[in-house]
Design a protein around this motif. Structure first.
Motif, PDB file in Angstrom:
ATOM      1  N   VAL A  52      -6.402   7.880   4.747  1.00  0.00           N
ATOM      2  CA  VAL A  52      -7.100   6.706   4.213  1.00  0.00           C
ATOM      3  C   VAL A  52      -6.929   6.662   2.697  1.00  0.00           C
ATOM      4  O   VAL A  52      -6.730   5.586   2.119  1.00  0.00           O
ATOM      5  N   LEU A  53      -6.997   7.819   2.037  1.00  0.00           N
ATOM      6  CA  LEU A  53      -6.732   7.860   0.590  1.00  0.00           C
ATOM      7  C   LEU A  53      -5.321   7.374   0.281  1.00  0.00           C
ATOM      8  O   LEU A  53      -5.097   6.704  -0.735  1.00  0.00           O
ATOM      9  N   CYS A  54      -4.375   7.692   1.163  1.00  0.00           N
ATOM     10  CA  CYS A  54      -2.996   7.205   0.975  1.00  0.00           C
ATOM     11  C   CYS A  54      -2.946   5.681   1.059  1.00  0.00           C
ATOM     12  O   CYS A  54      -2.248   5.037   0.267  1.00  0.00           O
ATOM     13  N   ILE A  55      -3.700   5.094   1.980  1.00  0.00           N
ATOM     14  CA  ILE A  55      -3.756   3.632   2.085  1.00  0.00           C
ATOM     15  C   ILE A  55      -4.345   3.041   0.801  1.00  0.00           C
ATOM     16  O   ILE A  55      -3.855   2.031   0.285  1.00  0.00           O
ATOM     17  N   MET A  56      -5.381   3.689   0.278  1.00  0.00           N
ATOM     18  CA  MET A  56      -5.977   3.226  -0.980  1.00  0.00           C
ATOM     19  C   MET A  56      -4.960   3.332  -2.123  1.00  0.00           C
ATOM     20  O   MET A  56      -4.888   2.443  -2.979  1.00  0.00           O
ATOM     21  N   ALA A  57      -4.174   4.394  -2.123  1.00  0.00           N
ATOM     22  CA  ALA A  57      -3.136   4.554  -3.146  1.00  0.00           C
ATOM     23  C   ALA A  57      -2.061   3.472  -3.004  1.00  0.00           C
ATOM     24  O   ALA A  57      -1.559   2.961  -4.012  1.00  0.00           O
ATOM     25  N   VAL A  58      -1.739   3.107  -1.778  1.00  0.00           N
ATOM     26  CA  VAL A  58      -0.780   2.019  -1.554  1.00  0.00           C
ATOM     27  C   VAL A  58      -1.314   0.729  -2.161  1.00  0.00           C
ATOM     28  O   VAL A  58      -0.573  -0.030  -2.800  1.00  0.00           O
ATOM     29  N   ALA A  59      -2.622   0.480  -2.002  1.00  0.00           N
ATOM     30  CA  ALA A  59      -3.220  -0.728  -2.579  1.00  0.00           C
ATOM     31  C   ALA A  59      -3.074  -0.728  -4.100  1.00  0.00           C
ATOM     32  O   ALA A  59      -2.743  -1.755  -4.702  1.00  0.00           O
ATOM     33  N   VAL A  60      -3.291   0.427  -4.729  1.00  0.00           N
ATOM     34  CA  VAL A  60      -3.126   0.520  -6.189  1.00  0.00           C
ATOM     35  C   VAL A  60      -1.667   0.275  -6.567  1.00  0.00           C
ATOM     36  O   VAL A  60      -1.373  -0.468  -7.515  1.00  0.00           O
ATOM     37  N   LEU A  61      -0.741   0.875  -5.829  1.00  0.00           N
ATOM     38  CA  LEU A  61       0.681   0.680  -6.121  1.00  0.00           C
ATOM     39  C   LEU A  61       1.077  -0.790  -5.966  1.00  0.00           C
ATOM     40  O   LEU A  61       1.873  -1.310  -6.757  1.00  0.00           O
ATOM     41  N   LEU A  62       0.526  -1.457  -4.969  1.00  0.00           N
ATOM     42  CA  LEU A  62       0.805  -2.891  -4.804  1.00  0.00           C
ATOM     43  C   LEU A  62       0.258  -3.697  -5.976  1.00  0.00           C
ATOM     44  O   LEU A  62       0.892  -4.649  -6.430  1.00  0.00           O
ATOM     45  N   GLU A  63      -0.917  -3.308  -6.465  1.00  0.00           N
ATOM     46  CA  GLU A  63      -1.488  -3.974  -7.646  1.00  0.00           C
ATOM     47  C   GLU A  63      -0.556  -3.820  -8.849  1.00  0.00           C
ATOM     48  O   GLU A  63      -0.271  -4.785  -9.552  1.00  0.00           O
ATOM     49  N   VAL A  64      -0.100  -2.606  -9.080  1.00  0.00           N
ATOM     50  CA  VAL A  64       0.791  -2.341 -10.215  1.00  0.00           C
ATOM     51  C   VAL A  64       2.094  -3.119 -10.056  1.00  0.00           C
ATOM     52  O   VAL A  64       2.549  -3.793 -10.990  1.00  0.00           O
ATOM     53  N   ALA A  65       2.680  -3.044  -8.863  1.00  0.00           N
ATOM     54  CA  ALA A  65       3.934  -3.767  -8.625  1.00  0.00           C
ATOM     55  C   ALA A  65       3.724  -5.270  -8.773  1.00  0.00           C
ATOM     56  O   ALA A  65       4.567  -5.967  -9.344  1.00  0.00           O
ATOM     57  N   GLY A  66       2.584  -5.774  -8.294  1.00  0.00           N
ATOM     58  CA  GLY A  66       2.295  -7.196  -8.398  1.00  0.00           C
ATOM     59  C   GLY A  66       2.175  -7.681  -9.829  1.00  0.00           C
ATOM     60  O   GLY A  66       2.446  -8.849 -10.121  1.00  0.00           O
ATOM     61  N   GLN A  67       1.783  -6.787 -10.729  1.00  0.00           N
ATOM     62  CA  GLN A  67       1.684  -7.156 -12.136  1.00  0.00           C
ATOM     63  C   GLN A  67       3.045  -7.174 -12.832  1.00  0.00           C
ATOM     64  O   GLN A  67       3.193  -7.781 -13.885  1.00  0.00           O
TER      65      GLN A  67
END
Length: 120
Positions: A52-67
């Protein structure tokens, strides 16, 4: 460049992680109270928390990539919803752990605040 969480992202992800820890604590305490401790179940549960922490990390990575990548629609929309989902999931799990170890609480208004019966 380092990613800086917005206040909402910080609170949502922090609450999700804190509730994950509380779930581990209530699960461990419940297994001790009911004399049902199994290291294999604990290992599996900890593995699930890590995923689940990995899924949360994916969300952060998507945020960074989206920026930084034109066309990716994730800037500002991934961390909070993922964290809220984890929060809801963990509250349910914590209540399950508490009721397993303390069945007298199952039908109390306290537990019903968090886990309404089906159809309500």
């Amino acid at each position: 460049m380092l990613y800086v969480f917005s206040e909402a992202e910080a609170w949502a992800s922090g609450a999700a992680v804190a509730l994950m820890v509380m779930d581990i604590v209530t699960g461990f305490a419940g297994s001790i109270i009911t004399r049902a401790f199994q290291s294999s179940k604990m290992r599996e549960g900890l593995g699930h928390k890590f995923l689940v922490l990995c899924i949360m990390a994916v969300a952060v990575l998507l945020e960074v990539a989206g920026q930084h990548v034109a066309g990716l629609p994730f800037a500002g929309v991934a961390v909070v919803p993922v964290s809220v989902y984890v929060i809801v999931m963990e509250v349910g799990s914590i209540c399950e752990n508490v009721v397993k170890a303390y069945p007298d609480l199952a039908e109390t208004p306290l537990i019903k605040l968090f886990v309404p019966k089906d159809g309500e």
